[in-house]
Scaffold this active site. Structure first.
Site, PDB file in Angstrom:
ATOM      1  N   HIS A 194       0.814  -1.218   0.000  1.00 58.36           N
ATOM      2  CA  HIS A 194       0.000   0.000   0.000  1.00 58.36           C
ATOM      3  C   HIS A 194       0.850   1.271   0.000  1.00 58.36           C
ATOM      4  CE1 HIS A 194      -3.189  -2.776   0.539  1.00 58.36           C
ATOM      5  NE2 HIS A 194      -4.075  -1.934   1.036  1.00 58.36           N
ATOM      6  N   GLU A 529     -14.507  -0.703  -3.143  1.00 59.97           N
ATOM      7  CA  GLU A 529     -14.457   0.686  -2.666  1.00 59.97           C
ATOM      8  C   GLU A 529     -14.961   1.560  -3.807  1.00 59.97           C
ATOM      9  OE1 GLU A 529     -10.344   0.922  -1.574  1.00 59.97           O
ATOM     10  OE2 GLU A 529     -10.559  -0.656  -0.061  1.00 59.97           O
TER      11      GLU A 529
END
Length: 614
Positions: A194, A529
């Protein structure tokens, strides 16, 4: 035993030194020897004796004399860099970056602490933490909450329950169960993968704000982090060991994952890190130099460190503080312009504003009356045109309370949202220790601060928009009764002609920057998302808008003070004379053309330092 961290061609090496009476030349040769040993196929360096080099400190970048004794010029654990002579003549040579170099001499280790409990930080606190004015301590209550929260995580693991973020994958992989022997690797992989941001790194001040806010959220006890790991993060913050966090890469849901992952990456000893002692260096060496160890992530802790809206919110804190400062100073500058343009104070009568009682409008009108009221602060300029035939002024003068006022109210509205966000738990899942369960929710979604900061940019921009029009009035002789562009011998001299163009260009840029980023959304993470806030860009462009406003107000202040020169020997009110004297203490009057940009920068810095305040 003393040791030194040495950078050779981008590689960091630890060089121990039993005898500190040896020379800097010895230290350089030993570092090069170790580099050649580690990289025999380096392509250019084959023997220490054939290498010519210079050494310089990473802190301050000063060159070191090769014949000096190490003990006379270096401190234990100091960071230094070797510059190989052949590299400097090669077309492939890239000098080490000096980001943040100007900050070395400014940083002084703070002695005061702010106690953090996850409930009570203000935007002022965050801004001061960013400036390095305080260290952090947890309150006893916060420690208790953190311990209680971690106990629940440990019990989930012991009972072999399957819970998102603890023993499952993330996002689209939420249904993938991870075995116990892979849980540490799971958290490390999360942080590494990430940490995918791009762009320039956040400044040390902004990284401190981001870091402090994440610590504050973890202190609430909804994240499941262990007290040991949280204390390691606090120790790194207090030592000003600041990870490399690129400014771009967040969509503002599921939180600011990329920037917070870069923050966590440094804490586990990977990636780059900055400290006043080291400059930019490998994180593990920076931590080591400060007597700190990399964090070893336990189950759930990687997710606990990266899930939240702290980039948006930390930049929002800076935006609020700077917006508030420039709004108050803009009133003072506008009042000085009104005096120079021989405007009237009648439009600021208290009864007018009581009839339309917006708080910001009333506040600005009161400030104008305080600055311009001839009964308390007699103005010779006001007396000189007391009996003129003008009935009313242009809107840019007369309507300052209405225009500046709504900026004040906008700031107050946005500040309320940002302060709430500063002290909110934004994790997923939420660890509800009192109920003994974890629940997945959506507190990581950045829509609140994103919308608020888009609104802030729109509101604060108006200070520049109306200021630029006042600059036009000051520079235009048909509107001001002053010399064209505020200079004598016009034609030979151009005066404020292009300074006004600069202000106009910044206002025009702001019109584009004020387009709300939060009206956009792109689905991410394989549509799990599927709605995001784009709050990171909302925060960054709000700060850019505010910076432009600060510059425009700086140009107006310069122009207003130059206009005063043509009204002398008449005096303005006592408060405004102090403003004039402040400006003249750092910038001399414009008698003939000279290099103007430094004057603008000087006044801009006065405004940033909040010196134009009464």
């Amino acid at each position: 035993m003393p040791r030194y961290t040495v950078n050779v061609r981008g590689e960091w090496l630890t060089v121990p030194c039993k005898d500190a009476s040896k020379t800097i030349r010895w230290l350089g040769k030993e570092a090069v020897r170790r580099y050649i040993k580690n990289k025999p196929d380096n392509g250019m360096l084959d023997s220490v004796e054939n290498v010519k080099f210079n050494l310089r400190r990473c802190k301050g970048f000063g060159l070191l004399d090769l014949d000096d004794a190490i003990e006379n010029v270096l401190e234990n654990d100091e960071f230094i860099e070797i510059v190989v002579e052949n590299d400097m003549t090669s077309s492939n040579f890239i000098p080490s970056p000096y980001e943040g170099g100007h900050l070395y001499s400014k940083y002084t280790e703070p002695k005061e602490y702010i106690f953090v409990d996850g409930e009570s930080l203000t935007t002022e606190d965050v801004f001061r933490l960013g400036k390095g004015l305080y260290k952090i301590k947890l309150t006893t209550e916060a420690e208790s909450k953190v311990k209680q929260s971690r106990c629940l995580i440990e019990s989930i693991i012991q009972e072999q329950k399957v819970v998102y973020g603890i023993n499952t994958g993330f996002g689209k992989f939420a249904r993938t169960v991870i075995p116990d022997n892979k849980l540490k690797e799971l958290q490390e992989n999360l942080v590494r993968s990430h940490a995918a941001g791009v762009g320039e790194p956040l400044s040390p001040e902004r990284t401190r704000m981001l870091f402090a806010l994440r610590i504050n959220v973890l202190a609430k006890g909804y994240s499941g982090i262990s007290l040991e790991t949280l204390q390691q993060a606090i120790n790194a913050f207090n030592a000003s060991c600041l990870p490399y966090v690129p400014e771009k890469g967040t969509v503002g849901a599921s939180g600011d994952l990329a920037p917070l992952s870069h923050l966590a990456l440094g804490l586990i000893g990977e990636g780059k890190m900055w400290s006043p002692k080291s400059g930019w260096a490998d994180a593990k060496y920076v931590l080591q130099a400060h007597g700190l160890k990399p964090v070893s992530l336990k189950p759930k802790e990687g997710l606990a460190l990266i899930n939240g809206t702290q980039l948006i919110t930390s930049l929002g804190c800076e935006a609020i503080e700077r917006a508030n400062a420039i709004a108050k100073q803009a009133d003072i500058v506008a009042a000085l312009t009104l005096e120079v343009l021989k405007g009237t104070v009648k439009a600021f009568d208290a009864d007018i504003h009581a009839a339309r009682p917006h708080p910001g409008q009333k506040e600005v009108a009161f400030r104008f009356r305080s600055l311009l009221d001839s009964h308390h602060h007699p103005s010779e300029i006001a007396e000189s045109h007391k009996f003129c035939d003008k009935v009313q002024d242009a809107y840019t003068l007369r309507c300052c309370p209405q225009v500046h006022g709504v900026v004040n109210d906008t700031i107050a509205f946005v500040k309320n949202i940002i302060v709430t966000e500063v002290n909110s738990a934004t994790d997923n899942p939420m660890v509800l220790s009192e109920r003994g369960e974890t629940i997945s929710g959506g507190n990581f979604h950045g829509e609140y601060p994103a919308k608020a900061l888009d609104y802030l940019a729109i509101g604060v921009h108006e200070l520049a928009s109306i200021s630029e029009r006042r600059i036009e009035r000051l520079c235009n002789p048909s509107l001001s009764e002053l010399p064209a562009f505020l200079v004598t011998e016009g034609g030979l001299n151009s005066g404020f002609m292009i300074a006004h163009c600069t202000a106009a260009s910044l206002v025009s840029e702001n019109k584009v920057l004020c387009h709300p980023s939060s009206v956009d959304s792109l689905s991410t993470s394989a549509a799990t998302e599927d709605h995001v806030s784009m709050g990171g860009w909302a925060a960054r462009k709000a700060l850019k808008v505010i910076e432009h406003v600060e510059y425009v107000i700086a140009i107006e202040l310069l122009a207003a003070c130059q206009g005063m020169e043509f009204l002398r020997p008449l005096q303005t009110t006592a408060p405004l004379e102090k403003v004039y004297e402040l400006v003249r203490s750092v910038v001399r009057p414009w008698i003939k053309d000279r290099f103007m940009a430094p004057d603008i920068e000087t006044i801009y810095q006065l405004l940033r330092d909040q010196k134009v305040a009464l």
